[in-house]
Design a protein around this motif. Structure first.
Motif, PDB file in Angstrom:
ATOM      1  N   PHE A  23       0.821  -1.210   0.000  1.00  0.00           N
ATOM      2  CA  PHE A  23       0.000   0.000   0.000  1.00  0.00           C
ATOM      3  C   PHE A  23       0.859   1.266   0.000  1.00  0.00           C
ATOM      4  O   PHE A  23       0.515   2.245  -0.664  1.00  0.00           O
ATOM      5  N   ALA A  24       1.969   1.255   0.727  1.00  0.00           N
ATOM      6  CA  ALA A  24       2.829   2.439   0.777  1.00  0.00           C
ATOM      7  C   ALA A  24       3.468   2.711  -0.577  1.00  0.00           C
ATOM      8  O   ALA A  24       3.488   3.863  -1.048  1.00  0.00           O
ATOM      9  N   SER A  25       3.994   1.668  -1.228  1.00  0.00           N
ATOM     10  CA  SER A  25       4.651   1.889  -2.524  1.00  0.00           C
ATOM     11  C   SER A  25       3.624   2.262  -3.596  1.00  0.00           C
ATOM     12  O   SER A  25       3.882   3.132  -4.433  1.00  0.00           O
ATOM     13  N   ALA A  26       2.456   1.657  -3.576  1.00  0.00           N
ATOM     14  CA  ALA A  26       1.417   2.021  -4.541  1.00  0.00           C
ATOM     15  C   ALA A  26       0.919   3.443  -4.290  1.00  0.00           C
ATOM     16  O   ALA A  26       0.718   4.223  -5.235  1.00  0.00           O
ATOM     17  N   GLY A  27       0.745   3.806  -3.036  1.00  0.00           N
ATOM     18  CA  GLY A  27       0.302   5.152  -2.704  1.00  0.00           C
ATOM     19  C   GLY A  27       1.319   6.220  -3.089  1.00  0.00           C
ATOM     20  O   GLY A  27       0.954   7.280  -3.617  1.00  0.00           O
ATOM     21  N   MET A  28       2.595   5.933  -2.830  1.00  0.00           N
ATOM     22  CA  MET A  28       3.639   6.900  -3.210  1.00  0.00           C
ATOM     23  C   MET A  28       3.701   7.071  -4.720  1.00  0.00           C
ATOM     24  O   MET A  28       3.843   8.187  -5.229  1.00  0.00           O
ATOM     25  N   THR A  29       3.610   5.979  -5.455  1.00  0.00           N
ATOM     26  CA  THR A  29       3.639   6.059  -6.920  1.00  0.00           C
ATOM     27  C   THR A  29       2.432   6.827  -7.436  1.00  0.00           C
ATOM     28  O   THR A  29       2.563   7.679  -8.326  1.00  0.00           O
ATOM     29  N   ASN A  30       1.281   6.562  -6.886  1.00  0.00           N
ATOM     30  CA  ASN A  30       0.069   7.256  -7.304  1.00  0.00           C
ATOM     31  C   ASN A  30       0.149   8.752  -6.970  1.00  0.00           C
ATOM     32  O   ASN A  30      -0.337   9.592  -7.718  1.00  0.00           O
ATOM     33  N   TRP A  31       0.783   9.086  -5.857  1.00  0.00           N
ATOM     34  CA  TRP A  31       0.935  10.479  -5.440  1.00  0.00           C
ATOM     35  C   TRP A  31       1.962  11.217  -6.302  1.00  0.00           C
ATOM     36  O   TRP A  31       1.780  12.382  -6.644  1.00  0.00           O
ATOM     37  N   LEU A  32       3.055  10.498  -6.666  1.00  0.00           N
ATOM     38  CA  LEU A  32       4.131  11.139  -7.433  1.00  0.00           C
ATOM     39  C   LEU A  32       3.788  11.330  -8.907  1.00  0.00           C
ATOM     40  O   LEU A  32       4.210  12.315  -9.509  1.00  0.00           O
ATOM     41  N   LEU A  33       3.062  10.398  -9.497  1.00  0.00           N
ATOM     42  CA  LEU A  33       2.736  10.506 -10.920  1.00  0.00           C
ATOM     43  C   LEU A  33       1.489  11.361 -11.113  1.00  0.00           C
ATOM     44  O   LEU A  33       0.515  11.224 -10.368  1.00  0.00           O
ATOM     45  N   PRO A  34       1.494  12.225 -12.115  1.00  0.00           N
ATOM     46  CA  PRO A  34       0.286  13.015 -12.391  1.00  0.00           C
ATOM     47  C   PRO A  34      -0.826  12.115 -12.924  1.00  0.00           C
ATOM     48  O   PRO A  34      -0.571  11.086 -13.560  1.00  0.00           O
ATOM     49  N   VAL A  62      -0.810   5.149 -15.506  1.00  0.00           N
ATOM     50  CA  VAL A  62      -0.686   5.364 -14.063  1.00  0.00           C
ATOM     51  C   VAL A  62      -1.043   4.086 -13.304  1.00  0.00           C
ATOM     52  O   VAL A  62      -0.357   3.708 -12.346  1.00  0.00           O
ATOM     53  N   GLU A  63      -2.095   3.422 -13.734  1.00  0.00           N
ATOM     54  CA  GLU A  63      -2.527   2.203 -13.052  1.00  0.00           C
ATOM     55  C   GLU A  63      -1.469   1.105 -13.159  1.00  0.00           C
ATOM     56  O   GLU A  63      -1.220   0.369 -12.205  1.00  0.00           O
ATOM     57  N   LEU A  64      -0.836   1.012 -14.314  1.00  0.00           N
ATOM     58  CA  LEU A  64       0.204   0.006 -14.513  1.00  0.00           C
ATOM     59  C   LEU A  64       1.414   0.288 -13.624  1.00  0.00           C
ATOM     60  O   LEU A  64       1.967  -0.620 -13.009  1.00  0.00           O
ATOM     61  N   TRP A  65       1.820   1.570 -13.564  1.00  0.00           N
ATOM     62  CA  TRP A  65       2.937   1.939 -12.697  1.00  0.00           C
ATOM     63  C   TRP A  65       2.586   1.700 -11.221  1.00  0.00           C
ATOM     64  O   TRP A  65       3.427   1.234 -10.452  1.00  0.00           O
ATOM     65  N   THR A  66       1.363   1.987 -10.844  1.00  0.00           N
ATOM     66  CA  THR A  66       0.938   1.780  -9.460  1.00  0.00           C
ATOM     67  C   THR A  66       0.940   0.289  -9.110  1.00  0.00           C
ATOM     68  O   THR A  66       1.432  -0.110  -8.049  1.00  0.00           O
ATOM     69  N   ALA A  67       0.408  -0.524  -9.987  1.00  0.00           N
ATOM     70  CA  ALA A  67       0.398  -1.969  -9.753  1.00  0.00           C
ATOM     71  C   ALA A  67       1.822  -2.528  -9.719  1.00  0.00           C
ATOM     72  O   ALA A  67       2.149  -3.383  -8.887  1.00  0.00           O
ATOM     73  N   GLY A  68       2.675  -2.039 -10.612  1.00  0.00           N
ATOM     74  CA  GLY A  68       4.069  -2.495 -10.634  1.00  0.00           C
ATOM     75  C   GLY A  68       4.814  -2.113  -9.365  1.00  0.00           C
ATOM     76  O   GLY A  68       5.593  -2.903  -8.829  1.00  0.00           O
ATOM     77  N   SER A  69       4.568  -0.900  -8.871  1.00  0.00           N
ATOM     78  CA  SER A  69       5.242  -0.485  -7.639  1.00  0.00           C
ATOM     79  C   SER A  69       4.712  -1.258  -6.438  1.00  0.00           C
ATOM     80  O   SER A  69       5.461  -1.557  -5.507  1.00  0.00           O
ATOM     81  N   ALA A  70       3.428  -1.607  -6.443  1.00  0.00           N
ATOM     82  CA  ALA A  70       2.880  -2.430  -5.362  1.00  0.00           C
ATOM     83  C   ALA A  70       3.535  -3.814  -5.368  1.00  0.00           C
ATOM     84  O   ALA A  70       3.900  -4.342  -4.315  1.00  0.00           O
ATOM     85  N   SER A 113       9.571  -6.438   0.460  1.00  0.00           N
ATOM     86  CA  SER A 113       9.216  -6.807   1.833  1.00  0.00           C
ATOM     87  C   SER A 113       9.479  -8.289   2.085  1.00  0.00           C
ATOM     88  O   SER A 113       9.899  -8.673   3.178  1.00  0.00           O
ATOM     89  N   MET A 114       9.257  -9.138   1.087  1.00  0.00           N
ATOM     90  CA  MET A 114       9.552 -10.563   1.242  1.00  0.00           C
ATOM     91  C   MET A 114      11.056 -10.795   1.423  1.00  0.00           C
ATOM     92  O   MET A 114      11.480 -11.632   2.213  1.00  0.00           O
ATOM     93  N   ARG A 115      11.841 -10.034   0.694  1.00  0.00           N
ATOM     94  CA  ARG A 115      13.306 -10.133   0.846  1.00  0.00           C
ATOM     95  C   ARG A 115      13.725  -9.694   2.249  1.00  0.00           C
ATOM     96  O   ARG A 115      14.565 -10.325   2.880  1.00  0.00           O
TER      97      ARG A 115
END
Length: 145
Positions: A88-99, A105-113, A120-122
């Motif tokens: 959620f944090a990485s998807a939220g940051m990507t969504n906030w940073l991209l216009p 935008v959805e693809l970048w958000t899903a990719g960052s999530a 986090s698994m690592r």
């Protein structure tokens, strides 16, 4: 302390390898045929676990093994909450940073999530190695039966 009845299958120095003796709740359950827990348990089977022991034990001895429930709770929180928070944090940051008007935008958000989840698994893998190598989170033999 969470306790379990086990049998010693191997000994070396002050460490013994034990296997669980109890069959668990799945043996008497009527929903066993449609339950995923029962299916996973039948595939995985019994595994030997290294346990610290100050008691002189031999192969075949029945023992009571225990682990502190605080460590089980911490591991559960780490395993379940950290990936969700990272996603959620990485998807939220990507969504906030991209216009909003940018393409994909959805693809970048899903990719960052997904990237946040994998990172986090690592991190969990590294933390798990560190906690398993420490003696405070390892199970111990309480007594011989």
């Amino acid at each position: 302390m969470i306790e379990e009845l086990a049998v010693v299958v191997k000994t070396e120095n002050h460490q013994v390898w034990v296997e669980s003796r109890q069959g668990g709740a799945c043996a008497g359950c009527r929903q066993k045929a449609s339950c995923s827990t029962s299916a996973i348990g039948s595939v995985v089977g019994k595994k030997a676990v290294a346990v610290d022991s100050r008691i002189n034990l031999h192969v075949g001895d029945e023992v009571i093994v225990a682990i502190d429930e605080v460590w089980v709770l911490k591991a559960s929180l780490l395993l379940y909450l950290l990936p969700l928070i990272a996603m959620f944090a990485s998807a939220g940051m990507t969504n906030w940073l991209l216009p909003d008007a940018s393409a994909g935008v959805e693809l970048w958000t899903a990719g960052s999530a997904l990237l946040g989840f994998l990172l986090s698994m690592r991190l969990i893998n590294r933390l798990q190695r560190r906690f398993l190598s420490s003696h405070c989170s390892r199970p111990i033999v309480l007594k011989k039966l």
